[in-house]
Each structure stands twice: as structure tokens, then as C-alpha cells.
Design a protein around this motif. Structure first.
Motif, PDB file in Angstrom:
ATOM      1  N   TRP A  43       0.853  -1.194   0.000  1.00  0.00           N
ATOM      2  CA  TRP A  43       0.000   0.000   0.000  1.00  0.00           C
ATOM      3  C   TRP A  43       0.882   1.236   0.000  1.00  0.00           C
ATOM      4  N   GLU A  44       0.465   2.257  -0.749  1.00  0.00           N
ATOM      5  CA  GLU A  44       1.154   3.540  -0.757  1.00  0.00           C
ATOM      6  C   GLU A  44       0.125   4.633  -1.000  1.00  0.00           C
ATOM      7  N   GLU A  45       0.207   5.684  -0.194  1.00  0.00           N
ATOM      8  CA  GLU A  45      -0.712   6.806  -0.364  1.00  0.00           C
ATOM      9  C   GLU A  45      -0.010   8.108  -0.026  1.00  0.00           C
ATOM     10  N   GLN A  46      -0.574   9.212  -0.532  1.00  0.00           N
ATOM     11  CA  GLN A  46       0.001  10.534  -0.294  1.00  0.00           C
ATOM     12  C   GLN A  46      -0.997  11.416   0.446  1.00  0.00           C
TER      13      GLN A  46
ATOM     14  N   GLY B 226      -5.734   8.952   2.601  1.00  0.00           N
ATOM     15  CA  GLY B 226      -4.960   9.740   1.647  1.00  0.00           C
ATOM     16  C   GLY B 226      -5.296   9.369   0.217  1.00  0.00           C
ATOM     17  N   SER B 227      -4.548   9.950  -0.704  1.00  0.00           N
ATOM     18  CA  SER B 227      -4.719   9.631  -2.126  1.00  0.00           C
ATOM     19  C   SER B 227      -3.885   8.399  -2.449  1.00  0.00           C
ATOM     20  N   ARG B 228      -4.564   7.330  -2.871  1.00  0.00           N
ATOM     21  CA  ARG B 228      -3.876   6.061  -3.158  1.00  0.00           C
ATOM     22  C   ARG B 228      -2.924   6.238  -4.325  1.00  0.00           C
ATOM     23  N   ILE B 229      -1.703   5.756  -4.146  1.00  0.00           N
ATOM     24  CA  ILE B 229      -0.702   5.729  -5.212  1.00  0.00           C
ATOM     25  C   ILE B 229      -0.587   4.313  -5.769  1.00  0.00           C
ATOM     26  N   ALA B 230      -0.533   3.328  -4.844  1.00  0.00           N
ATOM     27  CA  ALA B 230      -0.387   1.927  -5.257  1.00  0.00           C
ATOM     28  C   ALA B 230      -1.002   1.033  -4.183  1.00  0.00           C
ATOM     29  N   GLY B 231      -1.326  -0.197  -4.568  1.00  0.00           N
ATOM     30  CA  GLY B 231      -1.875  -1.169  -3.644  1.00  0.00           C
ATOM     31  C   GLY B 231      -3.382  -1.289  -3.769  1.00  0.00           C
ATOM     32  N   THR B 232      -3.917  -2.241  -3.028  1.00  0.00           N
ATOM     33  CA  THR B 232      -5.360  -2.444  -3.049  1.00  0.00           C
ATOM     34  C   THR B 232      -5.896  -2.353  -1.630  1.00  0.00           C
ATOM     35  N   ALA B 233      -7.085  -1.845  -1.496  1.00  0.00           N
ATOM     36  CA  ALA B 233      -7.705  -1.678  -0.178  1.00  0.00           C
ATOM     37  C   ALA B 233      -7.939  -3.021   0.502  1.00  0.00           C
ATOM     38  N   ALA B 234      -7.994  -4.105  -0.256  1.00  0.00           N
ATOM     39  CA  ALA B 234      -8.249  -5.431   0.316  1.00  0.00           C
ATOM     40  C   ALA B 234      -7.168  -5.840   1.290  1.00  0.00           C
ATOM     41  N   VAL B 235      -5.942  -5.339   1.129  1.00  0.00           N
ATOM     42  CA  VAL B 235      -4.860  -5.720   2.037  1.00  0.00           C
ATOM     43  C   VAL B 235      -4.700  -4.733   3.165  1.00  0.00           C
ATOM     44  N   PHE B 236      -5.447  -3.675   3.150  1.00  0.00           N
ATOM     45  CA  PHE B 236      -5.338  -2.640   4.175  1.00  0.00           C
ATOM     46  C   PHE B 236      -6.119  -3.059   5.382  1.00  0.00           C
TER      47      PHE B 236
END
Length: 77
Positions: free
Chosen positions: A46-49, A67-77
Motif C-alpha cells: 500500500w502507498e498513499e500521499q 490519503g490519495s492512493r498511489i499503489a496497492g489495493t484496499a483489500a490488504v489494508f
């Protein structure tokens, strides 16, 4: 009956410092948060700004997951 809710994020606080270790006071900064599977060299999941405003001591707060998602999926958050 059992009810639960999945959290939509969690709180994070830090102090922004410059290269001389002085707090960066009263400044709007971009902050990128990255979660990975291991401390060093892990897979990024996951990566967000965020755009944050520091206080006089350089302290800022954000909610990871908002934040604003840069990479990754919410399923793993």
C-alpha cells in the motif's frame, strides 16, 4: 449476536525535520506513506500521499487509509 466494523484508517503522527534535525514549523508538506511486508526490501502492499500542515513544533497528524492512493489495493489494508 456479534457486530463489528472494519476501520477505515488509523491515526499517525510524526514530527517533520530538516537535514539539520530542526523541526519544519508551520509548513504544508506532501507526505507519502508506504506499507510493505518486511522492514527492508519487502513487497509494497500500500502507498498513499497526504498533504499535511505542521504546527510550530513540526508535528503533523494524518489518517492512514484516507490519503490519495498511489499503489496497492484496499483489500490488504
Amino acid at each position: 449476536m456479534l457486530l463489528s466494523q472494519v476501520p477505515q484508517g488509523f491515526n499517525y503522527q510524526a514530527i517533520a525535520r530538516d537535514a539539520s534535525n530542526n523541526p519544519i514549523s508551520n509548513t504544508t508538506l506532501p507526505v507519502v506513506i508506504e506499507l510493505q511486508t518486511e522492514l527492508a526490501g519487502g513487497t509494497k502492499i500500500w502507498e498513499e500521499q497526504h498533504s499535511v500542515l505542521t504546527n510550530q513544533a513540526g508535528l503533523f497528524s494524518l489518517i492512514l487509509g484516507k490519503g490519495s492512493r498511489i499503489a496497492g489495493t484496499a483489500a490488504v489494508f
